[in-house]
Design a protein around this motif. Structure first.
Motif, PDB file in Angstrom:
ATOM      1  N   VAL A 103     -19.497 -33.399  17.421  1.00  0.00           N
ATOM      2  CA  VAL A 103     -18.458 -33.105  16.334  1.00  0.00           C
ATOM      3  C   VAL A 103     -17.327 -34.452  16.177  1.00  0.00           C
ATOM      4  N   THR A 104     -17.181 -34.540  15.120  1.00  0.00           N
ATOM      5  CA  THR A 104     -16.519 -35.889  14.559  1.00  0.00           C
ATOM      6  C   THR A 104     -15.485 -35.691  13.788  1.00  0.00           C
ATOM      7  N   ALA A 105     -14.207 -36.352  13.935  1.00  0.00           N
ATOM      8  CA  ALA A 105     -13.269 -36.221  12.973  1.00  0.00           C
ATOM      9  C   ALA A 105     -13.448 -37.585  12.116  1.00  0.00           C
ATOM     10  N   ARG A 106     -14.081 -37.157  10.898  1.00  0.00           N
ATOM     11  CA  ARG A 106     -14.716 -38.151   9.962  1.00  0.00           C
ATOM     12  C   ARG A 106     -13.699 -38.955   9.591  1.00  0.00           C
ATOM     13  N   LYS A 107     -12.979 -38.579   8.768  1.00  0.00           N
ATOM     14  CA  LYS A 107     -11.948 -39.412   7.908  1.00  0.00           C
ATOM     15  C   LYS A 107     -11.312 -40.537   9.014  1.00  0.00           C
ATOM     16  N   MET A 108     -11.198 -39.930  10.244  1.00  0.00           N
ATOM     17  CA  MET A 108     -10.401 -40.767  11.222  1.00  0.00           C
ATOM     18  C   MET A 108     -11.475 -41.837  11.506  1.00  0.00           C
ATOM     19  N   GLN A 109     -12.847 -41.464  11.688  1.00  0.00           N
ATOM     20  CA  GLN A 109     -13.920 -42.457  11.933  1.00  0.00           C
ATOM     21  C   GLN A 109     -13.877 -43.539  10.865  1.00  0.00           C
TER      22      GLN A 109
END
Length: 227
Positions: A103-109
């Motif tokens: 699970v990934t905080a995409r915009k942050m990445q």
């Protein structure tokens, strides 16, 4: 310590592999790696089958960062303390295989990638590492590179592929990783995700499935909400 199925493990680290399926590389517009791309997740992110993925309120309310994605992955669990493992000997040091959801905080990445910062914070939020439902022993999976892998959200299939499309295979990964790090019993290696990544919202139910292992099911809830 976590108990996956009936197996207790106490990982000291989670090593993840980025951009390890060509279709995922194409959808994220990243360069094809010449060697495995490693990044960490921390043990605080681990949750088990049927436990909720908690979407932090501050993240949900922050327009700059409010996208959380699923990523189904084949993971393997380290059996013993090992360093400088040769790929031909990899199976001797693998306890078994399981399903992992990176699970990934995409915009942050994405913002961190643009700023040439590590992927660390977007990957290691609490509950952002569902794992399970079991660990299938290494000798019960004849070929880990020929397994159907898929993920659905609310019953709709979003990711569907096969581990045969991994760029860097399990033995190569273990050889490469142990050149840099001593791996300990219970450590986890997540091998990368295929294409089809996308966002989830509170209330969504994620089912991540790998052939011969099983289905990992987690509901997304807003921090402070009901399970």
């Amino acid at each position: 310590m976590v108990t996956i199925g009936t197996t207790k493990i106490e990982p000291t680290k989670i090593i993840c592999i980025g951009t390890n399926y060509m279709d995922h590389i194409e959808e994220t517009k990243l360069d094809v790696p010449k060697e495995p791309v490693l990044f960490p997740k921390t043990p605080n992110c681990l949750i088990l089958d049927k436990n909720p993925i908690i979407y932090p309120k501050w993240l949900y309310n922050d327009r700059k960062y409010n996208r959380v994605d699923y990523e189904v992955e084949l993971a393997f669990i380290i059996k013993d303390k090992c360093k400088y493992v040769k790929k031909d000997d990899a199976n001797e040091h693998i306890l078994g295989y399981t399903v992992f959801n990176d699970v990934t905080a995409r915009k942050m990445q994405v913002k961190d990638i643009i700023s040439k910062l590590p992927w660390f914070r977007s990957k290691s939020l609490d509950t952002f590492g569902p794992i399970g439902p079991i660990i299938k022993e290494v000798n019960k999976i004849k070929d880990p590179h020929n397994l159907k892998i898929e993920l659905s959200v609310n019953g709709e299939i979003k990711q569907s592929s096969n581990t045969s499309y991994l760029l860097f295979k399990v033995p190569e990964l273990l050889e490469y990783i142990t050149k840099f790090f001593t791996m300990e019993p219970g450590d986890i290696v997540a091998t990368g995700t295929p294409s089809g990544i996308g966002p989830v919202q509170p209330g969504d139910i994620i089912e991540a499935t790998i052939e011969k292992i099983g289905t990992l099911t987690n509901k997304v809830i807003l921090e402070g909400g009901e399970n």
